[in-house]
Write a protein that holds these residues in place. Structure first.
Motif, PDB file in Angstrom:
ATOM      1  N   THR A  39      56.538  24.111  34.143  1.00  0.00           N
ATOM      2  CA  THR A  39      56.712  25.004  34.791  1.00  0.00           C
ATOM      3  C   THR A  39      58.523  25.330  35.259  1.00  0.00           C
ATOM      4  OG1 THR A  39      56.453  23.981  36.973  1.00  0.00           O
ATOM      5  CG2 THR A  39      54.946  24.721  36.157  1.00  0.00           C
ATOM      6  N   GLY A  40      58.929  24.170  35.267  1.00  0.00           N
ATOM      7  CA  GLY A  40      60.621  23.921  35.480  1.00  0.00           C
ATOM      8  C   GLY A  40      61.027  24.167  37.093  1.00  0.00           C
ATOM      9  N   ARG A  41      60.041  23.811  37.535  1.00  0.00           N
ATOM     10  CA  ARG A  41      59.550  23.455  39.376  1.00  0.00           C
ATOM     11  C   ARG A  41      60.751  22.300  39.284  1.00  0.00           C
ATOM     12  NH1 ARG A  41      55.724  26.362  42.601  1.00  0.00           N
ATOM     13  NH2 ARG A  41      56.997  26.006  44.170  1.00  0.00           N
ATOM     14  N   ARG A  42      61.383  21.985  40.675  1.00  0.00           N
ATOM     15  CA  ARG A  42      62.166  20.958  41.297  1.00  0.00           C
ATOM     16  C   ARG A  42      60.289  20.412  41.812  1.00  0.00           C
ATOM     17  NH1 ARG A  42      67.573  19.187  42.453  1.00  0.00           N
ATOM     18  NH2 ARG A  42      66.159  20.099  45.011  1.00  0.00           N
ATOM     19  N   LEU A  43      60.397  18.923  42.309  1.00  0.00           N
ATOM     20  CA  LEU A  43      59.549  18.392  42.870  1.00  0.00           C
ATOM     21  C   LEU A  43      59.907  17.342  43.095  1.00  0.00           C
ATOM     22  CD1 LEU A  43      58.353  16.771  40.149  1.00  0.00           C
ATOM     23  CD2 LEU A  43      57.086  18.980  39.034  1.00  0.00           C
ATOM     24  N   TRP A  44      59.053  16.849  43.989  1.00  0.00           N
ATOM     25  CA  TRP A  44      59.108  15.005  44.626  1.00  0.00           C
ATOM     26  C   TRP A  44      58.412  14.793  44.177  1.00  0.00           C
ATOM     27  CZ3 TRP A  44      63.131  12.813  47.983  1.00  0.00           C
ATOM     28  CH2 TRP A  44      62.563  12.196  48.483  1.00  0.00           C
ATOM     29  N   PHE A  45      58.987  13.374  43.028  1.00  0.00           N
ATOM     30  CA  PHE A  45      58.768  12.327  41.891  1.00  0.00           C
ATOM     31  C   PHE A  45      59.065  11.372  41.990  1.00  0.00           C
ATOM     32  CE2 PHE A  45      56.903  11.624  37.080  1.00  0.00           C
ATOM     33  CZ  PHE A  45      55.649  11.509  37.591  1.00  0.00           C
ATOM     34  N   ASN A  46      58.716  10.559  42.761  1.00  0.00           N
ATOM     35  CA  ASN A  46      59.089   9.315  42.924  1.00  0.00           C
ATOM     36  C   ASN A  46      58.027   8.228  44.301  1.00  0.00           C
ATOM     37  OD1 ASN A  46      59.921   8.730  46.351  1.00  0.00           O
ATOM     38  ND2 ASN A  46      60.962  11.034  44.984  1.00  0.00           N
ATOM     39  N   HIS A  47      58.232   6.861  43.796  1.00  0.00           N
ATOM     40  CA  HIS A  47      57.613   5.840  44.252  1.00  0.00           C
ATOM     41  C   HIS A  47      58.024   5.336  45.521  1.00  0.00           C
ATOM     42  CE1 HIS A  47      54.090   5.245  41.478  1.00  0.00           C
ATOM     43  NE2 HIS A  47      53.822   4.617  42.389  1.00  0.00           N
ATOM     44  N   LEU A  48      58.819   5.888  46.679  1.00  0.00           N
ATOM     45  CA  LEU A  48      59.834   5.801  47.330  1.00  0.00           C
ATOM     46  C   LEU A  48      58.473   5.435  49.064  1.00  0.00           C
ATOM     47  CD1 LEU A  48      62.602   5.775  49.185  1.00  0.00           C
ATOM     48  CD2 LEU A  48      62.154   7.617  50.035  1.00  0.00           C
ATOM     49  N   VAL A  49      57.509   6.227  49.419  1.00  0.00           N
ATOM     50  CA  VAL A  49      56.639   5.958  50.134  1.00  0.00           C
ATOM     51  C   VAL A  49      56.157   4.841  50.322  1.00  0.00           C
ATOM     52  CG1 VAL A  49      57.057   8.210  51.778  1.00  0.00           C
ATOM     53  CG2 VAL A  49      55.275   7.690  50.095  1.00  0.00           C
TER      54      VAL A  49
END
Length: 310
Positions: free
Chosen positions: A206-216
């Motif tokens: 889709t080309g959309r920016r998204l939150w992608f990580n294991h922070l929480v």
């Protein structure tokens, strides 16, 4: 409370799960492409074998689970139990393997035995989470990046043999070298790995920016207060099984993580599992977690469509 907003729900009306998924594979694929999540309810099934056949009907090519972060058991080719943590524990929201050098594009969850109470697998649209994170927090993590520090073999958390599914240090060394993972062999047969990675990703389709990580999930603040203190006293600040820092190695303040956690809480959706529910999600569009539960609970999971960090 059931919240299925934005999730495509398809009723199977008792039809055999394999037959139904094969017949409706295109509609299921289109639902995942459009909304990122499809829930199939009311199918007839009988355990892991039917789940595997449904996966085949959906074009899944089950992935191995390497660079593991949680204990699981493999019950069939590429089919695993969901994380085997005690029933009292809550698993925070995360996108599968977002800390790693490669991750699955699709996940499938199959409810074999629903819990007596609780035990839902809440999911969250991470494109919407990104919209809710305060600007100063987003700027900090985006400009500074993240640094995942993992320790294996201390007796707390996973041993490196379980995480990398090998008894060979040489195989671990090759895996780390190929995947951009820094590693250090320590005393007492322990291993430390470090990976620097961005907090934000762009969806490949889709080309959309998204939150992608294991922070929480990996941050120290996810541990209950006394346990966090005890583990730091026992293992040291740099010896925890999992931790995440800013990319330069500076600790991330608890308040920063709390702001992200609040965004997830506002956007999270949950529904009670029913027997033989099948949930297929886009792993880069929706995060998932687990509620605490009572009674027996058995949910199986499989991963497909490998995406590598570029």
């Amino acid at each position: 409370m059931n919240d299925l907003t934005g999730i495509t729900v398809i009723e199977a009306d008792g039809e055999d799960l394999e037959s139904f998924t094969r017949k409706h594979a295109r509609a299921i694929d289109e639902g995942v492409a459009a909304n990122g999540a499809v829930l199939i309810r009311g199918a007839g099934a009988d355990g892991a074998g039917d789940f595997q056949r449904a996966l085949d009907a959906l074009g899944f090519e089950p992935l191995e689970y390497t660079e593991r972060s949680t204990p699981r058991s493999e019950v069939g080719g590429g089919v695993f139990t969901s994380t085997e943590y005690p029933a009292r524990e809550v698993i925070p929201q995360h996108c599968e393997s977002s800390y790693a050098g490669a991750w699955p594009g699709r996940l499938a969850f199959f409810s074999v035995i629903p819990a007596e109470t609780g035990g839902a697998t809440p999911i969250t649209d991470v494109t919407k989470v990104l919209e809710d994170i305060p600007a100063d927090v987003l700027e900090a993590v985006e400009t500074r990046g993240l640094r995942y520090v993992r320790n294996y073999g201390s007796g707390v958390g996973l041993d490196w043999r379980d995480a990398f599914q090998t008894d060979s240090r040489e195989q671990v060394d090759r895996f780390c070298a190929a995947g951009g993972l820094d590693r250090e062999w320590l005393e007492d047969d322990c291993l430390r790995t470090v990976r620097r990675a961005p907090a934000i990703a762009v969806h490949p389709r889709t080309g959309r920016r998204l939150w992608f990580n294991h922070l929480v999930l990996f941050h120290q603040s996810s541990l209950p207060g006394d346990l966090r203190t005890d583990l730091v006293d026992l293992l040291g600040e740099d010896g925890l099984p999992n931790d995440v820092l800013f990319g330069d190695g500076t600790p991330i303040p608890d308040g920063t993580v709390a702001a992200v956690r609040s965004a997830f809480e506002r956007r999270s959706q949950r529904f009670d599992w029913l027997r033989h529910d099948l949930l297929v999600i886009d792993n880069m569009r929706w995060s998932h977690g687990r509620e605490a539960f009572t009674g027996e609970r058995r949910v199986l999971v499989s991963m497909s469509d490998l995406i590598s960090r570029t």
